[in-house]
Scaffold this active site. Structure first.
Site, PDB file in Angstrom:
ATOM      1  N   LYS A 137      -0.934  -3.305 -10.642  1.00  0.00           N
ATOM      2  CA  LYS A 137      -1.101  -3.453  -9.308  1.00  0.00           C
ATOM      3  C   LYS A 137      -2.644  -3.901  -8.945  1.00  0.00           C
ATOM      4  O   LYS A 137      -3.075  -4.567  -8.171  1.00  0.00           O
ATOM      5  CB  LYS A 137      -0.757  -2.124  -8.362  1.00  0.00           C
TER       6      LYS A 137
ATOM      7  N   ASN B  90      -7.460   1.620  -4.283  1.00  0.00           N
ATOM      8  CA  ASN B  90      -7.452   1.992  -5.631  1.00  0.00           C
ATOM      9  C   ASN B  90      -8.289   1.172  -6.626  1.00  0.00           C
ATOM     10  O   ASN B  90      -8.648   1.679  -7.698  1.00  0.00           O
ATOM     11  CB  ASN B  90      -6.190   2.176  -5.912  1.00  0.00           C
TER      12      ASN B  90
ATOM     13  N   HIS C 141       3.392   9.793 -13.279  1.00  0.00           N
ATOM     14  CA  HIS C 141       2.935  11.127 -12.486  1.00  0.00           C
ATOM     15  C   HIS C 141       4.184  11.715 -11.817  1.00  0.00           C
ATOM     16  O   HIS C 141       4.117  12.163 -10.851  1.00  0.00           O
ATOM     17  CB  HIS C 141       2.146  10.401 -11.251  1.00  0.00           C
TER      18      HIS C 141
END
Length: 461
Positions: free
Chosen positions: A112, A135, A181
């Protein structure tokens, strides 16, 4: 309203400044020490804050809370807020309320950052008024105070998406979904996938959803038929069974079509000038090109800008050559999937440097690639037993070390002209390094030192 901001790093301080700029009262609380640069911003703005603790009574005075993406749902302060039914939102949700710009938002387990930086680069080089946020390290909320851009390209993690409710991107992009995660999602791949899919949950027929048609988990969890958004699926291959918006027609040419299923006419775009390598970067280019095409860029603009793009550090980054062998820093590959993309994308024989803090890795998907492409594996970690068990009988040579210098020296000795020495660890970095950036920097520095030594020897110095 009275806002409490939990967490005082980039996103939290940006949210605090935006909330204050819009006339709300603000209190910032961080359980850890606040970095001086952020403390100074809060002090200059006259915003009250605390560090090293959460004063529960003070936090519960909030009308609404903006939570740092790093704070898990199970944290006691979050549970206390839930018990009082105090709304909790993300910085992205807050920023979305106050911007008039069109937001191009990009998520995915891997790739990303590259896709975000490339999309931003294409629009900026074409002269668009565009900001970079999320981010990648820049607060969207802080930029929205002035709101001077017509477009924002925003990288979003699942953590940043978790507390969005009404935020509506103009273009949303989902690159891939692989297990990562999962401790934040009850060890459920479905919950993690649904967190990623929040990126497009509020989009309607005025928006665009760009997604990877090759990704099995996207196919499993995205209910395509039920969504009113304009859908632009992409694939590495032309698939007659699929109305694709973009796919490769040759190794260095792709075809894009913003009306898949309605029109057979597509734009051929050459990617031959791009410095990016690897299959996942071919997917990133498909996504970024589609974003650029929706935004109105021409083929000529896209082709010209692909060649001037420079990716962020530690992502399949060439860092030098020694004796004709190229050294590539892919320290950001902290999971198996990312390492797979790196090994798959390099066609030359590989000296592979891997290892670190294992995150419950299953290395089985890497075995065929290691068998066909890896000449030697150098394990760089404190505990290498799992790597040794997985690849000891697969690669011709396996060594281990806890020294970057030794890893680079041995790789240089083992490599031949035309080989690639690849640091793609498939593991976290915390056994020997501060973070993946520290690991990548030390690797690049060691390569530079050995390259200098080689040059000096040849010149007789």
């Amino acid at each position: 309203m009275h806002y409490v901001i939990l967490g005082a790093a980039e996103s939290g301080v940006g949210a605090a400044l935006l909330a204050q700029a819009k006339g709300h009262t603000v209190f910032v609380s961080d359980q850890s020490p606040i970095q001086p640069v952020y403390k100074e911003k809060l002090t200059q703005a006259g915003i009250r804050f605390e560090e090293g603790t959460h004063t529960v009574a003070e936090v519960l005075r909030a009308d609404e809370v903006v939570k740092s993406p790093g704070i898990p749902e199970k944290a006691p302060i979050i549970q206390a807020l839930r018990e009082q039914d105090i709304p909790i939102i993300s910085e992205i949700e807050l920023a979305g309320r106050y911007t008039k710009a069109k937001c191009i938002c990009i998520t995915g387990t891997n790739g990303k950052t590259t896709a975000t930086l490339l999309t931003y680069h294409l629009l900026k080089e074409a002269g668009y008024s565009v900001g970079l946020a999320g981010n990648v390290g820049y607060s969207l909320a802080e930029q929205v105070i002035e709101d001077k851009f017509e477009y924002y390209v925003v990288e979003l993690s699942s953590f940043q998406l978790d507390d969005t409710y009404e935020f509506q991107p103009w273009i949303s992009v989902l690159l891939n979904i692989t297990p990562d995660h999962l401790d934040r999602y009850g060890y459920s791949l479905q919950l993690y996938a649904l967190a990623k899919l929040r990126i497009m949950r509020n989009q309607d027929s005025s928006g665009w959803f760009i997604y990877n048609a090759d990704d099995e988990n996207i196919q499993r969890y995205f209910q395509a038929a039920l969504r009113p958004v304009n859908q632009l699926p992409f694939s590495l291959h032309h698939r007659p069974d699929y109305h694709l918006a973009a796919y490769y027609t040759q190794e260095d040419h792709l075809c894009s079509n913003l009306n898949p299923g309605l029109s057979l006419d597509g734009e051929e775009i050459s990617i031959s000038a791009s410095p990016l390598i690897g299959q996942h970067n071919r997917q990133n280019m498909l996504a970024a090109v589609l974003c650029a095409r929706v935004a109105g860029l021409s083929t000529e603009q896209i082709e010209a800008s692909l060649g001037t793009f420079r990716n962020a550090d530690h992502r399949l980054q060439p860092v030098g050559s020694i004796n004709g062998a190229r050294f590539i820093n892919d320290s950001k590959a902290t999971n198996v999937e990312a390492a797979w993309y790196a090994l798959d994308g390099i066609r030359q024989p590989i000296i592979w440097i891997a290892g670190g803090t294992d995150k419950g890795n299953d290395y089985s998907t890497l075995v065929p690639l290691a068998k066909s492409r890896v000449k030697a594996l150098i394990c760089l970690g404190v505990d290498n037993e799992k790597l040794k068990a997985s690849f000891g009988g697969v690669v011709p040579l396996l060594e281990e070390t806890q020294s970057v210098e030794t890893a680079v020296r041995r790789a240089a000795e083992l490599a031949e002209n035309g080989d690639v020495v690849l640091l793609s660890p498939a593991c976290a970095s915390f056994d020997l390094f501060r973070n993946y950036e520290d690991r990548g920097r030390q690797f690049a520095q060691a390569v530079a030192r050995f390259a200098d030594d080689e040059t000096n020897e040849k010149s007789g110095e």
